[in-house]
Design an enzyme around this catalytic site. Structure first.
Site, PDB file in Angstrom:
ATOM      1  N   SER A  19       0.828  -1.204   0.000  1.00 43.21           N
ATOM      2  CA  SER A  19       0.000   0.000   0.000  1.00 43.21           C
ATOM      3  C   SER A  19       0.862   1.253   0.000  1.00 43.21           C
ATOM      4  O   SER A  19       0.415   2.301  -0.449  1.00 43.21           O
ATOM      5  CB  SER A  19      -0.870   0.076   1.249  1.00 43.21           C
ATOM      6  OG  SER A  19      -1.476  -1.134   1.516  1.00 43.21           O
TER       7      SER A  19
ATOM      8  N   HIS B 294      -1.783  -2.898  -6.827  1.00 44.78           N
ATOM      9  CA  HIS B 294      -2.387  -2.567  -5.541  1.00 44.78           C
ATOM     10  C   HIS B 294      -3.891  -2.787  -5.573  1.00 44.78           C
ATOM     11  O   HIS B 294      -4.637  -1.999  -6.145  1.00 44.78           O
ATOM     12  CB  HIS B 294      -2.048  -1.108  -5.186  1.00 44.78           C
ATOM     13  CG  HIS B 294      -2.559  -0.685  -3.847  1.00 44.78           C
ATOM     14  ND1 HIS B 294      -3.066   0.566  -3.601  1.00 44.78           N
ATOM     15  CD2 HIS B 294      -2.654  -1.368  -2.682  1.00 44.78           C
ATOM     16  CE1 HIS B 294      -3.452   0.636  -2.331  1.00 44.78           C
ATOM     17  NE2 HIS B 294      -3.209  -0.523  -1.756  1.00 44.78           N
TER      18      HIS B 294
ATOM     19  N   GLU C  33      -4.809  -0.306  -8.569  1.00 48.68           N
ATOM     20  CA  GLU C  33      -3.784   0.669  -8.962  1.00 48.68           C
ATOM     21  C   GLU C  33      -2.606  -0.108  -9.540  1.00 48.68           C
ATOM     22  O   GLU C  33      -2.080  -1.015  -8.888  1.00 48.68           O
ATOM     23  CB  GLU C  33      -3.330   1.504  -7.758  1.00 48.68           C
ATOM     24  CG  GLU C  33      -4.313   2.587  -7.363  1.00 48.68           C
ATOM     25  CD  GLU C  33      -3.846   3.436  -6.174  1.00 48.68           C
ATOM     26  OE1 GLU C  33      -4.165   4.621  -6.132  1.00 48.68           O
ATOM     27  OE2 GLU C  33      -3.170   2.895  -5.266  1.00 48.68           O
TER      28      GLU C  33
ATOM     29  N   ASN D 254      -4.283   6.298  -1.535  1.00 48.19           N
ATOM     30  CA  ASN D 254      -3.970   6.404  -0.116  1.00 48.19           C
ATOM     31  C   ASN D 254      -3.300   7.717   0.233  1.00 48.19           C
ATOM     32  O   ASN D 254      -3.504   8.256   1.312  1.00 48.19           O
ATOM     33  CB  ASN D 254      -3.102   5.221   0.336  1.00 48.19           C
ATOM     34  CG  ASN D 254      -3.955   3.978   0.589  1.00 48.19           C
ATOM     35  OD1 ASN D 254      -5.177   4.085   0.730  1.00 48.19           O
ATOM     36  ND2 ASN D 254      -3.327   2.816   0.625  1.00 48.19           N
TER      37      ASN D 254
END
Ligand code: NAI
Length: 658
Positions: free
Chosen positions: A409, A430, A442, A480
């Protein structure tokens, strides 16, 4: 004599303004020819037609030019018999065209639907008036409200089509329409205009049925300002079909449609429709032939590894999980079994299919089991040293050309790639939790990731039915990194004395699927705390609240307490005044001014504002390619309301209307 008109506008026979003009002319020609008694409309290229060209809506919408409405009106005026011979998809405006015909036949593989609602629109070429006249009105309403496509079998059941024909008949149908409807002679085929039919309400309590159906429908959809605008207008249009003569109902539909084309929610949804189609276009990337992933490996059978393996199994790609911990293998097996059984119970999968998919996931504690895989994804603990060790081992074992990927992440993809001899075949993939459900992926491009590896990743994403967005290798990637700024602003508001429960409520009112504090509790406070340890420069890391909750073992749902309290075994968040006191203490110690009396709009404005600012930085730093890519990340990964088009679209809209 029968005349065939073939919709042939590759790739999907879209009924653009321009193409509608051509079809209109063909119909008018046929109309003028006295030897023509019937007209069969069919499609080339393996489709009937995907409907109106969405691009046409993006230009200034001008219903006075030729549109599919005019084609349909020409059919309506004509004294000939029209047959829609459908093979492949018939969607939106194309199905409306078919609805204007006297007969509809389709091959078994055909799919039919009126999906306009997905773009914040309603059928605008008579669909809302004809469908409720042709099939049971409640079914018609539901079909349009959900925007679902139905199979030919279901369409026959509903009465949407008259007959299922085999593809061979389809070909000869062009010249022998008398094969239709059980060999009825073409002369016997009479006009049967849907516009002249009457809506058939359920026989019981007819007088009450109508207002009841309408009232219930309005209740079943979100409020107009919360993404339900088109749904309410659709119900209004269907009500007109119930109550008004055809022509007046049609006029109302046109007006409602024209209103919706210019509405903010529809503009947002159409923006997302186009943004999604841009995602795999990577400027400057040399063209490369993607390779096919036939087998995959997953390292780590924890939460993410298990979800990723299920995703592959669902796409028909056999997968092997390497997990050293025998207990964890047991848990992972159980999760997989439970998930497939749940699908069987809900009737979404047969027992055999569940069995087959379950069998396509193998377990091992030995890395050698993934040596021949075309792709291996690592999903072990979020720790650079552990990940480097894993990739060192994988690089030595996995066949040359095999792609290695990390599901990290927050960690640096290039640092991991550097321990391998194949940085060209290395990237980040991801996934979002739960990986088998969340649509977002991602794709993280390392500095040496090859064009072919990227092309392969995009192709794989499609196979896995994920929406893939390219991100550069930067902390937190796209989603994120923004999420940390978003939650940071939420915490700042709480420090100023706004209760977390109120902040969450304001964000839900804005349209987010979940408030920021509920998300903290769902993901686990410890996850954020660990990230903060590694990144003391993050603003979120400087707020003392995470340390305090971590110390108190208030880790969220999993410990029964976090920013909220939870009753034993429940996921229902209960407001906790202890947290409000804790925020108050921390604020006092830090000298933060208390100003709890902010409106819900101000709460949303500040939090979304932080999100937008972070998105702008991401664009400036080249982490995301386009504003639309960021919007897609937030829609599919974080529950941003689609009817607001994503944070970057929303920012632009807010500016335009300010
Ligand atoms: P987890 O703790 O549930 O699973 C990790 C698994 O890896 C454990 O089963 C562990 O036994 C296994 N493992 C540890 N070292 C190993 C090794 N050397 N070889 C093979 N297996 C090993 O963790 P989770 O949540 O599944 O996260 C995994 C990765 O996915 C992390 O990098 C995390 O940042 C990332 N991620 C997590 C998300 C989440 O919401 N949980 C979302 C997206 C990414």
């Amino acid at each position: 004599m029968n005349r065939v008109i073939t919709l042939d506008n590759p790739p999907v026979n879209a009924l653009s303004f321009k193409y509608s003009e051509k079809i209109l002319k063909e119909i008018e020609d046929a109309q003028k020819d006295p030897s023509v008694t019937s007209i069969t409309i069919t499609g080339a290229n393996g489709f009937f037609s995907a409907g109106v060209d969405v691009n046409d809506f993006q230009k200034a919408w001008d219903p006075s030019g030729t549109t599919v409405r005019d084609v349909i009106e020409a059919i309506e005026r004509s004294d000939k018999v029209f047959i829609a011979a459908i093979d492949g998809i018939a969607l939106g405006g194309a199905l409306e065209l078919a609805l204007a015909c006297d007969r509809r036949v389709a091959t078994k593989r055909s799919k039919l639907g009126l999906p306009e609602i997905k773009l914040g629109l309603i059928p605008g070429a008579g669909g809302t008036q004809r469908l409720p006249r042709l099939i049971a009105p409640q079914e018609a309403l539901q079909l349009m409200l959900k925007g679902e496509t139905v199979s030919a079998d279901r369409a026959l059941e509903l009465g949407l089509i008259d007959e299922i024909v085999d593809p061979g008949v389809m070909v000869s149908l062009s010249n022998h329409p008398e094969q239709l409807a059980g060999g009825e002679q073409v002369e016997g085929l009479r006009k049967r205009r849907v516009s002249e039919m009457r809506v058939q309400l359920p026989a019981t309590a007819q007088a009450f049925a109508l207002p009841y159906i309408i009232a219930e429908a309005h209740k079943s959809v979100p409020a107009e300002e919360s993404g339900g605008l088109a749904a309410h207008k659709l119900i209004d249009a269907v009500q007109a079909a119930f109550e008004l003569p055809f022509a007046r109902g049609l006029a109302r539909e046109y007006r409602l449609f024209d209103e919706l084309v210019a509405s903010a929610p529809s503009l947002s949804l159409r923006h997302l429709f186009f943004a999604e189609r841009e995602l795999s276009k990577i400027p400057g990337l040399p063209p490369a032939e993607p390779s096919e992933i036939k087998t995959a490996g997953v390292i780590g059978g924890g939460t993410m590894g298990t979800g990723i393996a299920i995703t592959f199994a669902n796409a028909g790609i056999p997968v092997t999980i390497v997990e050293p911990n025998a207990d964890q293998i047991g848990k992972s097996r159980q999760t997989i079994f439970g998930m497939f059984m749940h699908q069987v119970k809900r009737g979404r999968m047969t027992q055999e299919e569940a069995w087959k998919r379950g069998q396509s996931i193998a377990f091992s504690d030995d890395y050698a089991a993934v040596a021949d895989c075309d792709l291996v994804i690592e999903a072990v603990f979020e720790n650079m040293a552990v990940k480097k060790e894993v990739f060192g081992k994988l690089d030595a074992i996995v066949k040359p050309g095999g792609i290695l990927a990390s599901n990290t992440s927050t960690l640096d993809i290039d640092e991991m790639a550097a321990v391998t001899k194949r940085p060209g075949q290395f990237l980040g993939l991801h996934f979002f939790a739960p990986a088998n459900i969340m649509k977002l992926l991602e794709i993280v491009r390392g500095k040496e990731t090859s064009a072919q590896t990227l092309a392969t990743a995009f192709k794989l994403a499609k196979q896995l039915r994920k929406v893939a967005v390219l991100s550069a290798n930067a902390f937190g990637f796209i989603g994120n990194r923004m999420f940390f700024e978003y939650t940071r602003e939420a915490v700042a508001l709480a420090e100023e004395g706004v209760p977390p429960a109120r902040i969450d409520a304001a964000m839900k009112k804005f349209g987010m699927a979940m408030g920021p504090f509920a998300t903290f509790d769902l993901s686990g406070i410890d996850v954020f705390w660990h990230v903060a340890q590694g990144r003391p420069d993050l603003e979120l890391a400087r707020t003392p609240i995470l340390d305090r909750l971590y110390e108190q073992k208030r880790l969220g749902q999993k410990t029964g307490k976090g920013f909220y309290k939870y009753a034993e075994g429940s996921r229902d968040a209960i407001r906790d005044e202890e947290i409000e006191q804790l925020f108050a203490e921390l604020a006092k110690a830090a000298g933060v001014k208390q100003q709890p009396d902010v409106s819900d709009e101000e709460v949303a404005r500040r939090i979304v504002g932080a999100l937008i600012k972070s998105g702008e930085e991401i664009l400036r730093d080249g982490v995301a390619l386009r504003p639309g890519d960021i919007d897609i990340v937030w829609i599919y990964g974080y529950g941003f309301p689609p009817y607001r088009g994503g944070p970057m679209w929303y920012a632009q809209e807010a500016l335009t209307h300010a």
